[in-house]
Design a protein around this motif. Structure first.
Motif, PDB file in Angstrom:
ATOM      1  N   GLY A 226       0.823  -1.201   0.000  1.00  0.00           N
ATOM      2  CA  GLY A 226       0.000   0.000   0.000  1.00  0.00           C
ATOM      3  C   GLY A 226       0.858   1.252   0.000  1.00  0.00           C
ATOM      4  O   GLY A 226       0.591   2.202  -0.731  1.00  0.00           O
ATOM      5  N   PHE A 227       1.919   1.248   0.802  1.00  0.00           N
ATOM      6  CA  PHE A 227       2.842   2.384   0.841  1.00  0.00           C
ATOM      7  C   PHE A 227       3.561   2.532  -0.496  1.00  0.00           C
ATOM      8  O   PHE A 227       3.699   3.630  -1.022  1.00  0.00           O
ATOM      9  CB  PHE A 227       3.866   2.198   1.965  1.00  0.00           C
ATOM     10  N   TYR A 228       3.992   1.385  -1.049  1.00  0.00           N
ATOM     11  CA  TYR A 228       4.681   1.409  -2.350  1.00  0.00           C
ATOM     12  C   TYR A 228       3.769   1.982  -3.426  1.00  0.00           C
ATOM     13  O   TYR A 228       4.179   2.825  -4.236  1.00  0.00           O
ATOM     14  CB  TYR A 228       5.120  -0.006  -2.734  1.00  0.00           C
ATOM     15  N   LEU A 229       2.506   1.503  -3.443  1.00  0.00           N
ATOM     16  CA  LEU A 229       1.555   1.966  -4.449  1.00  0.00           C
ATOM     17  C   LEU A 229       1.292   3.458  -4.299  1.00  0.00           C
ATOM     18  O   LEU A 229       1.307   4.203  -5.289  1.00  0.00           O
ATOM     19  CB  LEU A 229       0.249   1.182  -4.332  1.00  0.00           C
ATOM     20  N   PHE A 230       1.087   3.912  -3.070  1.00  0.00           N
ATOM     21  CA  PHE A 230       0.855   5.332  -2.815  1.00  0.00           C
ATOM     22  C   PHE A 230       2.044   6.153  -3.292  1.00  0.00           C
ATOM     23  O   PHE A 230       1.889   7.182  -3.960  1.00  0.00           O
ATOM     24  CB  PHE A 230       0.617   5.555  -1.326  1.00  0.00           C
ATOM     25  N   LYS A 231       3.237   5.690  -2.957  1.00  0.00           N
ATOM     26  CA  LYS A 231       4.452   6.407  -3.354  1.00  0.00           C
ATOM     27  C   LYS A 231       4.609   6.419  -4.871  1.00  0.00           C
ATOM     28  O   LYS A 231       4.986   7.435  -5.462  1.00  0.00           O
ATOM     29  CB  LYS A 231       5.683   5.761  -2.713  1.00  0.00           C
ATOM     30  N   THR A 232       4.291   5.279  -5.521  1.00  0.00           N
ATOM     31  CA  THR A 232       4.420   5.195  -6.979  1.00  0.00           C
ATOM     32  C   THR A 232       3.452   6.149  -7.663  1.00  0.00           C
ATOM     33  O   THR A 232       3.818   6.856  -8.608  1.00  0.00           O
ATOM     34  CB  THR A 232       4.160   3.756  -7.463  1.00  0.00           C
ATOM     35  N   VAL A 233       2.213   6.159  -7.178  1.00  0.00           N
ATOM     36  CA  VAL A 233       1.219   7.069  -7.746  1.00  0.00           C
ATOM     37  C   VAL A 233       1.647   8.520  -7.542  1.00  0.00           C
ATOM     38  O   VAL A 233       1.553   9.347  -8.443  1.00  0.00           O
ATOM     39  CB  VAL A 233      -0.168   6.819  -7.119  1.00  0.00           C
ATOM     40  N   LYS A 234       2.128   8.822  -6.345  1.00  0.00           N
ATOM     41  CA  LYS A 234       2.545  10.200  -6.054  1.00  0.00           C
ATOM     42  C   LYS A 234       3.758  10.588  -6.900  1.00  0.00           C
ATOM     43  O   LYS A 234       3.833  11.717  -7.403  1.00  0.00           O
ATOM     44  CB  LYS A 234       2.878  10.327  -4.564  1.00  0.00           C
ATOM     45  N   ASP A 235       4.695   9.662  -7.079  1.00  0.00           N
ATOM     46  CA  ASP A 235       5.867   9.935  -7.922  1.00  0.00           C
ATOM     47  C   ASP A 235       5.445  10.158  -9.378  1.00  0.00           C
ATOM     48  O   ASP A 235       5.986  11.029 -10.063  1.00  0.00           O
ATOM     49  CB  ASP A 235       6.867   8.777  -7.841  1.00  0.00           C
ATOM     50  N   THR A 236       4.480   9.346  -9.839  1.00  0.00           N
ATOM     51  CA  THR A 236       3.984   9.498 -11.211  1.00  0.00           C
ATOM     52  C   THR A 236       3.321  10.855 -11.385  1.00  0.00           C
ATOM     53  O   THR A 236       3.539  11.551 -12.381  1.00  0.00           O
ATOM     54  CB  THR A 236       2.984   8.384 -11.555  1.00  0.00           C
ATOM     55  N   ALA A 237       2.503  11.237 -10.410  1.00  0.00           N
ATOM     56  CA  ALA A 237       1.832  12.538 -10.464  1.00  0.00           C
ATOM     57  C   ALA A 237       2.846  13.673 -10.493  1.00  0.00           C
ATOM     58  O   ALA A 237       2.676  14.661 -11.211  1.00  0.00           O
ATOM     59  CB  ALA A 237       0.888  12.691  -9.270  1.00  0.00           C
ATOM     60  N   SER A 238       3.914  13.523  -9.714  1.00  0.00           N
ATOM     61  CA  SER A 238       4.959  14.546  -9.685  1.00  0.00           C
ATOM     62  C   SER A 238       5.675  14.638 -11.029  1.00  0.00           C
ATOM     63  O   SER A 238       5.997  15.737 -11.500  1.00  0.00           O
ATOM     64  CB  SER A 238       5.959  14.215  -8.576  1.00  0.00           C
TER      65      SER A 238
ATOM     66  N   ILE B 231       2.115   6.322 -18.188  1.00  0.00           N
ATOM     67  CA  ILE B 231       1.555   7.663 -18.019  1.00  0.00           C
ATOM     68  C   ILE B 231       2.640   8.655 -17.615  1.00  0.00           C
ATOM     69  O   ILE B 231       2.723   9.764 -18.151  1.00  0.00           O
ATOM     70  CB  ILE B 231       0.428   7.641 -16.967  1.00  0.00           C
ATOM     71  N   GLY B 232       3.494   8.253 -16.693  1.00  0.00           N
ATOM     72  CA  GLY B 232       4.566   9.134 -16.234  1.00  0.00           C
ATOM     73  C   GLY B 232       5.509   9.540 -17.348  1.00  0.00           C
ATOM     74  O   GLY B 232       6.004  10.669 -17.380  1.00  0.00           O
ATOM     75  N   ASN B 233       5.718   8.632 -18.302  1.00  0.00           N
ATOM     76  CA  ASN B 233       6.637   8.903 -19.411  1.00  0.00           C
ATOM     77  C   ASN B 233       6.005   9.719 -20.530  1.00  0.00           C
ATOM     78  O   ASN B 233       6.719  10.318 -21.336  1.00  0.00           O
ATOM     79  CB  ASN B 233       7.151   7.588 -20.007  1.00  0.00           C
ATOM     80  N   SER B 234       4.676   9.722 -20.614  1.00  0.00           N
ATOM     81  CA  SER B 234       4.027  10.248 -21.820  1.00  0.00           C
ATOM     82  C   SER B 234       3.045  11.385 -21.594  1.00  0.00           C
ATOM     83  O   SER B 234       2.562  11.966 -22.560  1.00  0.00           O
ATOM     84  CB  SER B 234       3.289   9.114 -22.538  1.00  0.00           C
ATOM     85  N   VAL B 235       2.692  11.690 -20.350  1.00  0.00           N
ATOM     86  CA  VAL B 235       1.626  12.650 -20.077  1.00  0.00           C
ATOM     87  C   VAL B 235       2.138  13.816 -19.234  1.00  0.00           C
ATOM     88  O   VAL B 235       2.917  13.621 -18.305  1.00  0.00           O
ATOM     89  CB  VAL B 235       0.447  11.955 -19.350  1.00  0.00           C
TER      90      VAL B 235
ATOM     91  N   ASP C 164       1.158  -1.018 -12.328  1.00  0.00           N
ATOM     92  CA  ASP C 164       2.533  -0.506 -12.385  1.00  0.00           C
ATOM     93  C   ASP C 164       2.885  -0.073 -13.806  1.00  0.00           C
ATOM     94  O   ASP C 164       3.475   0.988 -14.021  1.00  0.00           O
ATOM     95  CB  ASP C 164       3.518  -1.580 -11.917  1.00  0.00           C
ATOM     96  N   ASP C 165       2.525  -0.915 -14.785  1.00  0.00           N
ATOM     97  CA  ASP C 165       2.803  -0.601 -16.195  1.00  0.00           C
ATOM     98  C   ASP C 165       2.090   0.673 -16.624  1.00  0.00           C
ATOM     99  O   ASP C 165       2.658   1.504 -17.342  1.00  0.00           O
ATOM    100  CB  ASP C 165       2.381  -1.767 -17.098  1.00  0.00           C
TER     101      ASP C 165
ATOM    102  N   VAL D 139      -0.498  14.636 -24.244  1.00  0.00           N
ATOM    103  CA  VAL D 139       0.002  13.279 -24.407  1.00  0.00           C
ATOM    104  C   VAL D 139       0.985  13.217 -25.565  1.00  0.00           C
ATOM    105  O   VAL D 139       0.693  13.701 -26.664  1.00  0.00           O
ATOM    106  CB  VAL D 139      -1.148  12.279 -24.668  1.00  0.00           C
ATOM    107  N   ASN D 140       2.150  12.658 -25.303  1.00  0.00           N
ATOM    108  CA  ASN D 140       3.115  12.346 -26.346  1.00  0.00           C
ATOM    109  C   ASN D 140       2.547  11.194 -27.159  1.00  0.00           C
ATOM    110  O   ASN D 140       2.374  10.092 -26.648  1.00  0.00           O
ATOM    111  CB  ASN D 140       4.443  11.951 -25.687  1.00  0.00           C
ATOM    112  N   MET D 141       2.214  11.417 -28.440  1.00  0.00           N
ATOM    113  CA  MET D 141       1.525  10.399 -29.225  1.00  0.00           C
ATOM    114  C   MET D 141       2.365   9.142 -29.426  1.00  0.00           C
ATOM    115  O   MET D 141       1.832   8.046 -29.598  1.00  0.00           O
ATOM    116  CB  MET D 141       1.098  10.974 -30.580  1.00  0.00           C
ATOM    117  N   GLU D 142       3.687   9.278 -29.404  1.00  0.00           N
ATOM    118  CA  GLU D 142       4.531   8.086 -29.524  1.00  0.00           C
ATOM    119  C   GLU D 142       4.428   7.220 -28.273  1.00  0.00           C
ATOM    120  O   GLU D 142       4.553   6.005 -28.328  1.00  0.00           O
ATOM    121  CB  GLU D 142       5.989   8.500 -29.779  1.00  0.00           C
TER     122      GLU D 142
END
Length: 298
Positions: free
Chosen positions: A23-35, A232-236, A226-227, A142-145
């Motif tokens: 749960g902590f990992y998921l929260f951190k991953t989502v927050k890192d992605t948002a950042s 999303i983090g790489n393209s949005v 995770d994928d 969104v980066n279309m590639e």
């Protein structure tokens, strides 16, 4: 008996720690992605939407041709999405990229998709806001590639193809199709063999985006989540921060169950040898009034 209880307690403890840890990992991953996604812009907003009060809001969605992770160039896709949590509904309007309008900040008449090349997402938001006469509250680019990675991350999307065609080495028969990322990107890009041109392509783009929203909302697999976050983090990029995303997810998520696609029409013409789509004032007013009503703007 005592030994069994001790072993059971250890097992329960390990499982409990694993759940809390994930749960902590998921929260951190989502927050890192948002950042990673967060990219604020300097722009004077027409209004401020109160998420806690569930006020209707609007987004500008742009799909930009680019290379690598950087989002730049002309906007290949321009979609205005309005969300009304009270009606539990979403409206999506595609603006054809050849639409001739004033580019706000330059004072010139040009194709609407050129606004991104001239002044990025900020100029595009101002230009679309002026064109439709409605506030544009937030943006998502969104980066279309990288778009195909997002489709793959949600496990593919379902679309309804209205006619058979071939494009970029793929065959798309008429009827219901389930597309992976590479096929979805090709499907959403074809326009020259479409009898409706850009309007037909806009329909396919909205179908794919709708499919991503629906499939993404149902993701329960840890691996796929995770994928999806990685893609999303790489393209949005968006001006929404983690707290704003969290509130929108909480207060507005039921609106995704009713998505209506609306059309704007015009006629093609050439000015100095360049093709433009001219949208009549009465057509702009019709679409503007529909979106204003959905946004509950008097």
């Amino acid at each position: 008996m005592k030994k069994i209880l001790i072993i059971a307690s250890i097992i329960i403890g390990i499982v409990g720690l694993s759940v809390v840890g994930y749960g902590f990992y998921l929260f951190k991953t989502v927050k890192d992605t948002a950042s990673e996604m967060h990219e604020p812009i300097e722009r004077e907003k027409t209004r401020l939407v109160d998420f806690d009060s569930r006020e209707p809001l609007s987004f500008l969605l742009t799909g930009v041709d680019s290379s690598g992770d950087e989002i730049k160039g002309r906007s290949d896709t321009i979609i205005v999405m309005t969300v009304n949590p009270n009606e539990k509904s979403v409206k999506m309007l595609s603006i054809p990229r050849d639409t001739r309008t004033e580019i706000i900040g330059r004072g010139t008449q040009d194709k609407i998709n050129h606004a991104y090349a001239f002044g990025g997402v900020s100029m595009t938001m101002d230009t679309v806001e002026n064109f439709l006469g409605i506030p544009i509250d937030h943006y998502i680019s969104v980066n279309m590639e990288g778009f195909k990675d997002i489709v793959d991350a949600v496990g593919g999307v379902k679309v309804e193809n209205t006619f058979s065609f071939n494009y970029e080495g793929f065959n798309f028969p008429q009827g219901e199709l389930f597309l992976n990322g590479e096929k979805a990107l090709a499907y959403s890009r074809m326009r020259y063999d479409d009898p409706r041109g850009d309007f037909g392509r806009n329909d396919r783009q909205r179908q794919v985006i709708h499919g991503i929203i629906q499939e993404g909302a149902q993701i329960s697999s840890i691996t796929r989540l995770d994928d999806m976050l990685r893609a999303i983090g790489n393209s949005v990029k968006t001006d929404l921060d983690f707290d704003a995303m969290n509130k929108i997810q909480s207060k507005y998520r039921e609106a995704r169950h009713s998505v209506e696609e609306i059309q704007i029409t015009g006629s093609g013409t050439r000015i100095n040898g360049i093709y433009y789509l001219i949208v009549p004032d009465e057509e702009i007013a019709r679409v503007s009034n529909e979106l204003k009503e959905h946004l509950e703007i008097n």
